[in-house]
Design an enzyme around this catalytic site. Structure first.
Site, PDB file in Angstrom:
ATOM      1  N   TYR A   1       0.815  -1.222   0.000  1.00  0.00           N
ATOM      2  CA  TYR A   1       0.000   0.000   0.000  1.00  0.00           C
ATOM      3  C   TYR A   1       0.846   1.268   0.000  1.00  0.00           C
ATOM      4  O   TYR A   1       2.052   1.233   0.193  1.00  0.00           O
ATOM      5  CB  TYR A   1      -1.026  -0.006   1.124  1.00  0.00           C
ATOM      6  CG  TYR A   1      -0.593  -0.132   2.556  1.00  0.00           C
ATOM      7  CD1 TYR A   1       0.622   0.338   3.029  1.00  0.00           C
ATOM      8  CD2 TYR A   1      -1.456  -0.717   3.480  1.00  0.00           C
ATOM      9  CE1 TYR A   1       0.969   0.243   4.358  1.00  0.00           C
ATOM     10  CE2 TYR A   1      -1.120  -0.828   4.820  1.00  0.00           C
ATOM     11  CZ  TYR A   1       0.098  -0.343   5.250  1.00  0.00           C
ATOM     12  OH  TYR A   1       0.433  -0.437   6.578  1.00  0.00           O
ATOM     13  N   GLU A   2       0.163   2.385  -0.237  1.00  0.00           N
ATOM     14  CA  GLU A   2       0.788   3.709  -0.407  1.00  0.00           C
ATOM     15  C   GLU A   2       1.817   3.711  -1.545  1.00  0.00           C
ATOM     16  O   GLU A   2       2.828   4.400  -1.492  1.00  0.00           O
ATOM     17  CB  GLU A   2       1.441   4.189   0.901  1.00  0.00           C
ATOM     18  CG  GLU A   2       0.527   4.201   2.098  1.00  0.00           C
ATOM     19  CD  GLU A   2      -0.733   5.029   1.879  1.00  0.00           C
ATOM     20  OE1 GLU A   2      -0.766   5.838   0.937  1.00  0.00           O
ATOM     21  OE2 GLU A   2      -1.688   4.860   2.646  1.00  0.00           O
ATOM     22  N   GLY A   3       1.524   2.964  -2.579  1.00  0.00           N
ATOM     23  CA  GLY A   3       2.431   2.825  -3.714  1.00  0.00           C
ATOM     24  C   GLY A   3       3.313   1.615  -3.504  1.00  0.00           C
ATOM     25  O   GLY A   3       4.112   1.573  -2.569  1.00  0.00           O
TER      26      GLY A   3
END
Length: 573
Positions: free
Chosen positions: A430-432
């Protein structure tokens, strides 16, 4: 096994001694009163709260988890009470501006708090983890009316927030988002669409939830430039509930204490945040802050795993260690010592880099000199993706190594180490994703300026090193090699557009290792001025960094050079 306990002595040593954070902060004016005593007081109080209130809930969060029924989510026992105590004690407001109800303290203290929270109870921490980003997003891009209504509640943490980006067909490629925003005569919009993987989309921790949602206005162009950002709360000022529905929560590998929601917006009344078509600009304020915090999650989770393995190794006897006459503690066996010292080396080096990044955020916001602010921006831009990818990777693989110390006992639930392995895995996604972080570093940040920004950062760090000191000399050699490698890639990538994408992961890893060499050079130089007792505790990790971690740099450099050579050979055939 006892719950995680923050090691605030080690954290304070890195802040005050290795990074000399109090002196840097006091020079800014805004933090003139932030002396070593204040920083230590905040660390100790945070450690006490986290250790006594948050950590004991971790097991119930995993085993009982969040429960979904008819659109509502009930959190694990104790979670709501702990969150109410958390925000009422002022912890979410630590780094928010005083005029918004915050305490106006440095971002680096907030960073240490969230490292502790993630280590203690990753599932619980997912709820407040987005507050800082939501606060910054609304503060910089929200209208006066939205700020008047929502900013103070988010700053104090009284109301929690979400970041609604992903859709079933649109994950990393946000430009594919289809959620619609239809303007209304009163200036609001009606939001319609479905978002997935929304952490804390529904829960009972706070009395309201503020959703920040990417959507498209009518006639918006396709792709990311057509996205705008909107705010819709769970409850409006008149007490009416919005048309935002939690359809279900996901059954996950880990993070059972955090509800990962599918959220449906049924013409929900919302308001735009920022300018039309610039939703990603506003949202990335949240994401950039989140990526540093995800790196801190990695460091915290690895510390929690190391603590469990280290404690177990000191009480479990098994076979004879080399040179011993009888059965030995596991910690005396070289194979186990190597695992433990290596993970400790990653934790301590990671703290230096993460805390330095948080300090740079403080300098970026408050330093009076434009040149120094530019340098801070360069550091944050280049180092944040490295931190996010390298330390979430190490959290998972390092926690798995710590599980190995337990043998078969690590694979059963009793000791709690397997939960950390499961919980840590998602941080690589997550978050890239970590692959996107590597592409962001090399393709979007290093290559476009011919490597000038990275070379400038390396030059700044070189000025801090003494070639006569062995750890410094090692860092200098890796800086030189990374600089040469960067220039080779700039030249080779200009001829082969795909090359950078093939080697981006190796390049990020090499950069992380060079930065770790610098971090440990700082630690060792500081230890040389300390007493022997402290040095005795830290030097095994220093040796592990030199012997077992940093040699990987040469391997990564060889992979990149081989790919460059193969690319050139294919071009000339």
């Amino acid at each position: 096994m006892n719950p995680y306990q923050p090691r605030t002595d080690d954290m304070a040593f890195i802040l005050a001694n290795v990074l000399q954070a109090p002196a840097q902060l006091q020079a800014l004016g805004a933090f003139a009163e932030v002396d070593p005593d204040l920083m230590r007081q905040v660390l100790d109080e945070a450690g006490k709260f986290v250790g006594e209130v948050i950590a004991p809930l971790n097991r119930d969060g995993d085993e009982i988890g969040a429960r979904f029924e008819a659109g509502s989510v009930t959190m694990a026992p104790g979670f709501r009470d702990a969150y109410q105590a958390f925000w009422q004690a002022g912890w979410p407001a630590l780094a928010c501006a005083a005029e918004d109800g915050g305490q106006g303290l440095p971002a680096v203290l907030e960073a240490t708090l969230y490292e502790m929270l993630s280590a203690a109870n990753h599932g619980w921490t997912m709820a407040p983890g987005l507050l800082h980003g939501a606060y910054e997003c609304l503060k910089h891009h929200g209208s006066d009316a939205l700020k008047a209504r929502y900013l103070g509640k988010i700053a104090t943490g009284e109301w929690l927030a979400t970041m609604c980006l992903t859709e079933p067909h649109a994950g990393s490629d946000l430009g594919l988002c289809r959620t619609k925003a239809v303007p209304q005569s009163d200036g609001s919009v009606h939001l319609s669409g479905t978002k997935i993987f929304i952490s804390g989309g529904e829960h009972d921790l706070s009395d309201n939830i503020v959703h920040l949602v990417l959507a498209r206005l009518p006639d918006a162009p396709p792709g990311p430039k057509g996205l705008s950002l909107f705010l819709v709360p769970k409850f409006y000022a008149n007490g009416h509930r919005s048309a935002v529905v939690c359809e279900r929560i996901e059954e996950k590998m880990g993070l059972h204490g955090s509800p990962t929601c599918v959220m449906r917006f049924d013409e929900a009344t919302a308001w735009i945040v920022g300018e039309p078509g610039k939703g990603l600009n506003a949202m990335f304020v949240m994401m950039n802050a989140a990526r540093l915090h995800v790196a801190l999650q990695g460091i915290g989770l690895l510390d929690a795993a190391w603590q469990k393995a280290d404690a177990y190794s000191k009480e479990r006897r098994q076979m004879r260690a080399p040179g011993a006459r009888d059965t030995s503690l596991i910690q005396d066996h070289p194979a186990m010592r190597r695992i433990l010292d290596t993970q400790r080396a990653w934790i301590d080096g990671g703290r230096v880099l993460a805390y330095r990044t948080a300090l740079e955020l403080d300098l970026l916001k408050h330093h009076p000199d434009a040149g120094r602010r530019d340098a801070a921006q360069r550091w944050c831009s280049l180092v944040t993706p490295v931190m996010k990818a390298a330390f979430t990777h190490q959290a998972f693989y390092g926690a798995s190594e710590c599980l190995q110390v337990f043998g078969g006992h690590g694979y059963v639930r009793e000791w709690g180490i397997e939960q950390i392995v499961r919980d840590a895995r998602v941080a690589m996604i997550y978050e890239g994703t970590n692959e996107i972080q590597a592409i962001d570093l090399l393709v979007r940040k290093v290559l476009p300026d011919g490597g000038a920004g990275l070379l400038s950062l390396l030059n700044e760090l070189r000025a801090d090193l003494d070639p006569s000191h062995a750890p410094d000399a090692l860092a200098l050699r890796q800086f030189a090699a990374l600089g040469e490698l960067t220039l080779e890639l700039v030249e080779a990538a200009a001829r082969d557009g795909a090359l950078a994408f093939w080697v981006a992961d190796d390049y990020l890893r090499a950069t992380a290792l060079a930065l770790l060499a610098w971090a440990w050079a700082r630690i060792e130089r500081t230890l040389a001025a300390e007493g022997a007792d402290r040095a005795r505790l830290w030097l095994p990790a220093a040796r592990a960094m030199r012997h077992w971690v940093l040699p990987e740099f040469d391997m990564r450099a060889s992979i990149i050079r081989a790919r460059c050579t193969a690319s050139e050979a294919a071009r000339t055939d």
